[in-house]
Design an enzyme around this catalytic site. Structure first.
Site, PDB file in Angstrom:
ATOM      1  N   PHE A 130      36.730  35.179  38.108  1.00 16.21           N
ATOM      2  CA  PHE A 130      35.499  36.092  37.598  1.00 16.21           C
ATOM      3  C   PHE A 130      35.878  37.541  37.618  1.00 16.21           C
ATOM      4  O   PHE A 130      36.720  37.889  38.185  1.00 16.21           O
ATOM      5  CB  PHE A 130      34.112  35.616  37.931  1.00 16.21           C
ATOM      6  N   GLY A 131      34.975  38.302  36.965  1.00 16.07           N
ATOM      7  CA  GLY A 131      35.125  39.841  36.954  1.00 16.07           C
ATOM      8  C   GLY A 131      35.555  40.339  38.153  1.00 16.07           C
ATOM      9  O   GLY A 131      34.913  40.357  39.524  1.00 16.07           O
ATOM     10  N   SER A 132      36.443  41.253  38.297  1.00 17.00           N
ATOM     11  CA  SER A 132      37.017  41.910  39.323  1.00 17.00           C
ATOM     12  C   SER A 132      37.838  43.139  38.945  1.00 17.00           C
ATOM     13  O   SER A 132      38.003  43.707  37.994  1.00 17.00           O
ATOM     14  CB  SER A 132      37.947  41.080  39.982  1.00 17.00           C
ATOM     15  N   ARG A 133      38.655  43.586  39.857  1.00 18.94           N
ATOM     16  CA  ARG A 133      39.352  44.766  39.663  1.00 18.94           C
ATOM     17  C   ARG A 133      40.867  44.866  40.426  1.00 18.94           C
ATOM     18  O   ARG A 133      40.881  44.195  41.552  1.00 18.94           O
ATOM     19  CB  ARG A 133      38.799  46.310  40.181  1.00 18.94           C
ATOM     20  N   MET A 162      38.855  44.253  35.383  1.00 17.37           N
ATOM     21  CA  MET A 162      39.176  42.747  34.643  1.00 17.37           C
ATOM     22  C   MET A 162      37.521  42.453  34.255  1.00 17.37           C
ATOM     23  O   MET A 162      37.020  42.042  35.290  1.00 17.37           O
ATOM     24  CB  MET A 162      39.819  41.903  35.342  1.00 17.37           C
TER      25      MET A 162
END
Length: 215
Positions: free
Chosen positions: A183-186, A98
């Site tokens: 925020f940015g992640s998986r 993401m």
């Protein structure tokens, strides 16, 4: 592919639960700077970045309504399939990356009962990095018609908080909102043994819409 309606009309957008700690200060700062900018050139200069930051936060924490797809397994996250890996126990792991531009509200991949929600402390390297296997995470296990299903929310380099929405023991519908990663992640989903993925590496996914399993 057939769909079922979500609780609100598709297309509507609201703000994600758990966003207020970030949204309120940035929106307040933008409001103050815009008011004071009418009287001071110095405040006018400050109003540009604060307003841009507030707009970015509002965009990041958007939470659109969705028409939920039918299927045994649907994507819990908006993003791009980063990898599809055979696991030693016979399961297949589908990892969805993401970016900060994606919606970061995650949804239940199956209907059932939340068997456990486990927070595991760890690091904060970029979610696309191999070392992200050791990042902070929340491990979800669902008791579903498919058996025990595991999903993992993984924090990224900037994401410092995973916010679960539902507790252990709660029953969830497929596609229901279950948490937020800031925020940015998986997000990783472990397909039970015998279930083949219907997605491929590089494919974009939409939470609650993209089917992960193949008939």
């Amino acid at each position: 592919m057939p769909h079922r309606s979500s609780s609100s009309p598709s297309g509507r957008v609201r703000l994600a639960r758990g966003a207020s700690a970030w949204l309120l200060p940035t929106v307040a700062a933008a409001g103050v700077s815009l008011v004071k900018a009418r009287r001071s050139g110095r405040w006018a200069a400050a109003a540009v970045p604060t307003t841009a930051l507030a707009a970015g936060m509002l965009w990041f924490f958007r939470d659109p309504e969705r028409e939920i797809s039918q299927g045994r397994l649907i994507s819990p996250a908006d993003g791009v399939v980063q990898s599809i890996t055979d696991w030693p126990d016979g399961r297949i792991r589908v990892a969805i990356f993401m970016s900060p531009l994606n919606v970061h509200v995650n949804r239940a991949p199956v209907a059932g009962t939340v068997a456990s929600v486990e927070h595991i402390p760890g690091g904060y390297v970029p979610a696309f990095d191999k070392e992200s296997e050791n990042n902070e995470r929340v491990v979800w296990r669902f008791d579903s018609e498919l058996g025990d299903l595991e999903m993992v929310q993984i924090a990224g380099a900037v994401a410092r908080r995973i916010v679960p929405y539902v507790p252990q023991g709660c029953k969830v519908e497929q596609g229901e909102r279950i948490g937020l990663i800031r925020f940015g992640s998986r997000v990783d989903v472990y397909l039970p043994e015998g279930i083949e993925p219907a997605v491929e590496v590089g494919q974009r996914t939409t939470a609650g819409v993209t089917r992960l399993d193949r008939d």
